[in-house]
Design an enzyme around this catalytic site. Structure first.
Site, PDB file in Angstrom:
ATOM      1  N   GLU A 129      45.446  54.719 134.254  1.00 32.42           N
ATOM      2  CA  GLU A 129      46.299  53.726 134.914  1.00 32.42           C
ATOM      3  C   GLU A 129      47.152  54.395 135.998  1.00 32.42           C
ATOM      4  O   GLU A 129      47.397  53.821 137.059  1.00 32.42           O
ATOM      5  CB  GLU A 129      47.187  53.028 133.880  1.00 32.42           C
ATOM      6  CG  GLU A 129      46.387  52.149 132.925  1.00 32.42           C
ATOM      7  CD  GLU A 129      47.144  51.820 131.651  1.00 32.42           C
ATOM      8  OE1 GLU A 129      48.357  51.605 131.713  1.00 32.42           O
ATOM      9  OE2 GLU A 129      46.506  51.786 130.580  1.00 32.42           O
ATOM     10  N   LYS A 161      48.427  52.040 118.828  1.00 31.72           N
ATOM     11  CA  LYS A 161      47.962  52.160 120.218  1.00 31.72           C
ATOM     12  C   LYS A 161      47.593  53.581 120.624  1.00 31.72           C
ATOM     13  O   LYS A 161      48.177  54.550 120.197  1.00 31.72           O
ATOM     14  CB  LYS A 161      49.061  51.655 121.183  1.00 31.72           C
ATOM     15  CG  LYS A 161      49.349  50.177 121.098  1.00 31.72           C
ATOM     16  CD  LYS A 161      48.214  49.298 121.553  1.00 31.72           C
ATOM     17  CE  LYS A 161      48.011  49.262 123.028  1.00 31.72           C
ATOM     18  NZ  LYS A 161      49.133  48.745 123.774  1.00 31.72           N
ATOM     19  N   HIS A 194      30.189  41.170 139.393  1.00 27.86           N
ATOM     20  CA  HIS A 194      31.237  40.153 139.135  1.00 27.86           C
ATOM     21  C   HIS A 194      31.844  40.306 137.739  1.00 27.86           C
ATOM     22  O   HIS A 194      32.323  39.340 137.153  1.00 27.86           O
ATOM     23  CB  HIS A 194      30.688  38.724 139.272  1.00 27.86           C
ATOM     24  CG  HIS A 194      29.864  38.507 140.490  1.00 27.86           C
ATOM     25  ND1 HIS A 194      30.395  38.067 141.684  1.00 27.86           N
ATOM     26  CD2 HIS A 194      28.544  38.702 140.716  1.00 27.86           C
ATOM     27  CE1 HIS A 194      29.426  37.984 142.580  1.00 27.86           C
ATOM     28  NE2 HIS A 194      28.298  38.371 142.031  1.00 27.86           N
ATOM     29  N   SER A 211      52.230  54.299 121.838  1.00 28.20           N
ATOM     30  CA  SER A 211      53.263  53.308 122.151  1.00 28.20           C
ATOM     31  C   SER A 211      54.498  53.610 121.313  1.00 28.20           C
ATOM     32  O   SER A 211      54.393  54.075 120.173  1.00 28.20           O
ATOM     33  CB  SER A 211      52.729  51.906 121.834  1.00 28.20           C
ATOM     34  OG  SER A 211      53.777  51.038 121.494  1.00 28.20           O
TER      35      SER A 211
END
Ligand code: ARG
Length: 456
Positions: A290, A283, A156, A277
């Site tokens: 992804e 970043k 979970h 970025s």
């Protein structure tokens, strides 16, 4: 050139021809179509439709075409033929004239397309199995390297129990193993050659279908000519295996994204597989993961697409089936790229063992073991569960972890607690006790790595 036209009085509309054309994607099947055509020419020789000289010229011509297209697929793509079968026949006729006009005797595109597609599928399945194996090797290498790294195991997405990082790695090794088994099973299912089924009802010439099948490396033949030209179960099965495989990669990506997040910092991905970025200079994003996660949706789309396409179409061949190829090709391509990309990711992961360990230490991951401790002293499981639950609540309120609670406090919850409990719930002992087959103890994980290495 067209493979039809005799019964038409009017010229085809160009817009229709463009709509009907499949050459811009089925050109991929050229090599398979050539091989099946060579074996067909041998059958035509055996049934005396063509003579030895004609068969030899056809075979030589087809082998030349095979070599030519290997270096330059543009030869096919610049043509405006309807499909790969039409292109191939027109090319033979262009090269050897009238002899080439005999090659289609007794043969229909309905059986040709599914034969070539099956041959192509067998080829790419073997490639996929190799790619998966390579990814598994990369996973095993990292597991071996990280054998002493402890991290929290989650259920979970809440910290559950301590595990070895290597044990987590091996869970994905198992998923990939099943992906391979699934593909191997499909290889068996697919291995029935449809050639010799004609358009729907079979071939009127005397034909040894088994011999024909053997020539193009099928181990058996299909049993019903109607089913032969209309069956696309194998496309569904491959897309279904691709979808499951992509789901596995997507879950793996999600885990790695989480492990790489600023919140956990369990792993770091090398610069060579991350991106920055355009606005925020600090970043370093895991785009690669992804993308893999995102591409899973695209492969699911292909599976749904073929299922819906095939639903309710009447026996036997219908042009709807031409829609099977683009989604199949795209899905296989996507899956292959994602497997290979994941292998690159695994080569470029460094694990931050301190952060992994800290996360286990600053948690209640050893609560189950405190419970087991009481059970070992003779307290019932239910009662122990209740006692430990209360102690956890106490600890949360006092902002402490279990090993920071004094023995006097433990004793106030149960007389069975003794000083040896601290040793019992130490992370090292918690891990070592999980020694059931497939468990997270170092002994079990090393055993799994050894077995996997032998098998692979
Ligand atoms: N391009 C077709 C396909 O992909 C080949 C079979 C065409 N057969 C026909 N009778 N039009 O399915």
């Amino acid at each position: 050139m067209f493979l039809w036209g005799g019964r038409f009085k009017e010229k085809s509309d160009n817009t229709f021809l463009n709509f009907n054309r499949s050459l811009h994607f089925d050109y991929i099947l050229v090599e398979q179509d050539i091989l099946s055509l060579i074996s067909w020419s041998k059958f035509l020789l055996s049934s005396k439709v063509i003579n030895k000289f004609e068969q030899k010229s056809i075979e030589k011509c087809l082998n030349e075409i095979k070599e030519n297209v290997k270096n330059n697929l543009n030869i096919i793509l610049k043509s405006n033929c309807e499909d790969i079968h039409t292109w191939l026949e027109s090319e033979i006729i262009r090269k050897i004239g009238n002899i080439g006009k005999k090659i289609r005797t007794g043969r229909s595109r309905n059986e040709q397309i599914t034969t070539s597609l099956k041959m192509w599928c067998k080829h790419v399945i073997n490639k996929l199995i190799k790619y998966i194996k390579n990814l598994q090797i990369k996973i095993l290498t990292l597991s071996e390297k990280c054998i002493n790294i402890v991290m929290p195991g989650y259920t979970h997405l809440q910290i559950a129990q301590p595990i070895l990082f290597s044990h987590w790695c091996l869970s994905y090794y198992e998923m990939l193993h099943r992906d391979k088994i699934r593909l191997k099973h499909i290889l068996q299912e697919i291995d029935f050659c449809p050639l010799g089924s004609g358009a729907i009802s079979g071939v009127s010439y005397k034909i040894n279908r088994k011999r024909l099948a053997k020539e193009i490396h099928f181990s058996d033949i299909t049993k019903n000519s109607i089913d032969s030209v209309s069956d696309r179960d194998y496309v569904i099965e491959i897309l279904s295996a691709s979808s499951i495989g992509m789901m596995h990669l997507s879950r793996l990506s999600e885990d790695l994204i989480f492990f790489n997040s600023s919140e956990t910092n369990f792993i770091e991905l090398s610069d060579c597989i991350t991106s920055g970025s355009s606005l925020m200079p600090q970043k370093k994003n895991p785009d690669v993961l992804e993308l893999i996660r995102g591409k899973c949706g695209r492969v699911y789309g292909s599976l749904i697409s073929i299922l819906v396409t095939l639903k309710g179409i009447p026996m036997s061949y219908n042009k709807d089936m031409q829609e099977d190829k683009e989604c199949l090709f795209d899905a296989i391509n996507t899956w292959s790229n994602c497997i290979n990309m994941m292998a690159l990711v695994f080569k470029n992961i460094s694990v931050n063992y301190k952060n992994c360990l800290r996360s286990v230490e600053n948690s209640f991951a050893n609560s189950t073991d405190l419970l087991d401790y009481l059970v070992s002293k003779g307290v019932s499981f239910k009662e122990s569960h209740d006692i430990v639950g209360k102690i956890v609540l106490y600890a949360i309120n006092k902002k402490k972890y279990l090993n920071q609670i004094k023995i006097s406090v433990f004793k106030s919850y149960s007389d069975f607690f003794e000083n040896d409990l601290y040793d019992y719930i130490s992370i090292k002992n918690v891990l070592n006790r999980k020694n059931s087959f497939g468990g997270t103890s170092k002994k079990q994980v090393l055993h799994s790595i050894k077995t996997a290495k032998k098998k692979i």
